[in-house]
Design an enzyme around this catalytic site. Structure first.
Site, short mmCIF file in Angstrom:
data_model
loop_
_atom_site.label_atom_id
_atom_site.label_comp_id
_atom_site.label_asym_id
_atom_site.label_seq_id
_atom_site.Cartn_x
_atom_site.Cartn_y
_atom_site.Cartn_z
NE ARG A 278 -2.71 0.47 3.48
CZ ARG A 278 -1.95 0.70 4.56
NH1 ARG A 278 -1.25 1.80 4.66
NH2 ARG A 278 -1.91 -0.19 5.53
CE1 TYR B 154 -17.10 11.29 -15.38
CE2 TYR B 154 -16.41 11.47 -13.10
CZ TYR B 154 -16.87 10.71 -14.16
OH TYR B 154 -17.10 9.37 -13.97
CG ASP C 6 -10.13 16.11 -14.65
OD1 ASP C 6 -9.46 15.51 -15.51
OD2 ASP C 6 -11.14 15.63 -14.10
CE LYS D 223 -13.25 8.02 -17.85
NZ LYS D 223 -13.51 9.27 -17.17
C1 LIG Z 1 -13.94 9.67 -15.89
C2 LIG Z 1 -13.51 11.01 -15.40
C3 LIG Z 1 -13.21 11.22 -14.04
C4 LIG Z 1 -13.36 10.13 -12.99
O1 LIG Z 1 -12.43 9.09 -13.15
P1 LIG Z 1 -12.73 7.56 -12.77
O2 LIG Z 1 -11.48 6.89 -13.22
O3 LIG Z 1 -13.96 7.13 -13.49
O4 LIG Z 1 -12.92 7.52 -11.29
C5 LIG Z 1 -12.77 12.47 -13.67
N1 LIG Z 1 -12.65 13.49 -14.57
C6 LIG Z 1 -12.96 13.33 -15.86
C7 LIG Z 1 -12.81 14.48 -16.80
C8 LIG Z 1 -13.40 12.09 -16.32
O5 LIG Z 1 -13.72 11.95 -17.61
#
Ligand SMILES: *Cc1c(COP(=O)(O)O)cnc(C)c1O
Length: 390
Positions: free
Chosen positions: A57, A109, A181, A206
């Site tokens: 961890r 998001y 982000d 993604k």
């Molecule tokens: C999918 C997404 C998230 C969240 O991520 P997860 O891996 O699904 O927890 C955060 N920000 C954006 C822009 C996303 O497309």
């Protein structure tokens, strides 16, 4: 990190770093591919004398390789991998003290909105949605309890782009941390730390993973003090990714540059189709000169990305029909992988933002343009619009 020091590493090109940084051949076997280290514990040479890893961890060799790789691509001194994008976001919010406000860009998001508004806000962390395109309003209406500004650029799903450098200047004058982000742009198209952001966060699920087969998150920072606090929370709260998941992201990132180039190229072919199609009302893509984010995108991005959104003239029901009428584009949530996806944000990814300042138009369709042959994508979407779009 091989034999090169940090400075030399950064002089190498993006793909060279993606393929080599953090991934020197295994010294004991010469294995060229980073091993998946499943061991949860590591033998110590003497009491308290370990070789960099104690308990998985707190630190794991496969995760360590991924952290070095993506940090290098973000031009960051530190990287931290998490079990999901939202786990990474949750850890970042732990940098705040109760009472400190989060300013959230008003297009984000849905899960980020839910985390801030429904998990952290009830615990005493106020938040407000702001229009980050209006820099004068941001500076003039600044609440005095702000601790963090949180933005996506391009945003999900409207693909608005914000000027990171200008927002960071305003926030830093007022002692707030800026979180970007970077999921939609990826470090290949945009490096927010260079533009003045303090923290970069990714859903590695993604584009970084890129193949719709792993959920993961990532945080990159330059500042040592921020890293120390985030590393503490990564270990103390423990939202860490499994070694196999780290391996999948590590492998995906090696091809990020070639995939992103193709995503962008295919997105342009789709935009050309949409702009000329009678069933389509607005096309949202940052490369279009009339797109509200065009100026910021052109300033801070290498190219304009693989996400395209549009509205249909015939309204909500037609949008739902088109989203369900394609055959190469798969009707599904998520984005950023090799296969093209289509979705209706109002009823799918952004349903949790319904009735909030982050609600999205109900005639909106969002595309994640994949890396298939552009001609097939254009034919497929064109047919769906002809059949179901009016
Ligand atoms: C999918 C997404 C998230 C969240 O991520 P997860 O891996 O699904 O927890 C955060 N920000 C954006 C822009 C996303 O497309």
């Amino acid at each position: 990190m091989g034999d090169l020091d940090d400075e030399q590493q950064r002089e190498r090109g993006f793909s060279t770093r993606a393929i080599h940084d953090g991934q020197a051949p295994d010294p004991t076997t010469g294995a060229v591919v980073t091993p998946i280290s499943l061991s949860t514990t590591f033998a110590q040479d003497g009491v308290g004398q370990h070789r960099g890893f104690e308990y998985s961890r707190s630190g794991n060799p496969t995760r360590h390789a991924l952290e070095a790789q993506v940090a290098s691509l973000e031009q960051a001194r530190h990287g931290l991998a998490f079990a999901s994008g939202l786990a990474a976001e949750d850890t970042i919010i732990r940098l705040l003290r109760p009472g400190q406000r989060i300013l959230l860009g008003n297009d984000a998001y849905g899960g980020t909105f839910r985390l801030i508004a429904n998990v952290w806000s009830p615990l005493g962390y106020p938040w407000s949605a702001v229009d980050l395109t209006d820099l004068d309003a941001l500076a003039n209406d600044w609440p005095d309890d702000v601790g963090m500004v949180w933005l996506e650029t391009p945003t999900n799903p409207l693909l608005t782009c914000f000027d990171i450098e200008a927002i960071a200047a305003i926030a830093h004058e007022r002692d707030a941390i800026v979180v970007v982000d970077n999921t939609f742009a990826t470090p290949f198209l945009q490096q927010p730390l260079i533009q003045g952001a303090d923290v970069v966060v990714h859903s590695a699920t993604k584009y970084l993973g890129g193949h719709s087969d792993v959920v993961g998150g990532f945080v990159a920072v330059d500042d040592d003090a921020l890293e120390e606090r985030l590393r503490f929370h990564q270990n103390a709260a423990g939202a860490v990714p499994a070694p196999f998941d780290c391996y999948l992201v590590l492998r995906g990132v090696k091809t990020l540059a070639v995939r992103m180039d193709r995503h962008c190229e295919n997105a342009r072919a789709i935009v050309d189709l949409l702009v000329g199609h009678p069933a389509v009302d607005r096309v949202l893509y940052p490369q279009l000169p009339d797109h509200p984010g065009h100026k910021a995108a052109a300033k801070q991005m290498r190219d304009f990305g693989g996400m395209v959104s549009f509205t249909v003239r015939a309204g909500r029901d037609a949008a739902m029909r088109v989203a369900a009428s394609t055959s190469v584009f798969t009707l599904a949530e998520s984005l950023g992988a090799v296969e093209s996806l289509i979705e209706h944000p109002g009823a799918m990814t952004h349903a949790s933002a319904s009735g909030s300042p982050l609600e999205v138009p109900d005639d909106l369709i969002r595309l994640s343009v994949g890396i298939e042959d552009a001609a097939d994508l254009v034919t497929d979407l064109g047919d769906a619009l002809d059949r179901a779009g009016r």
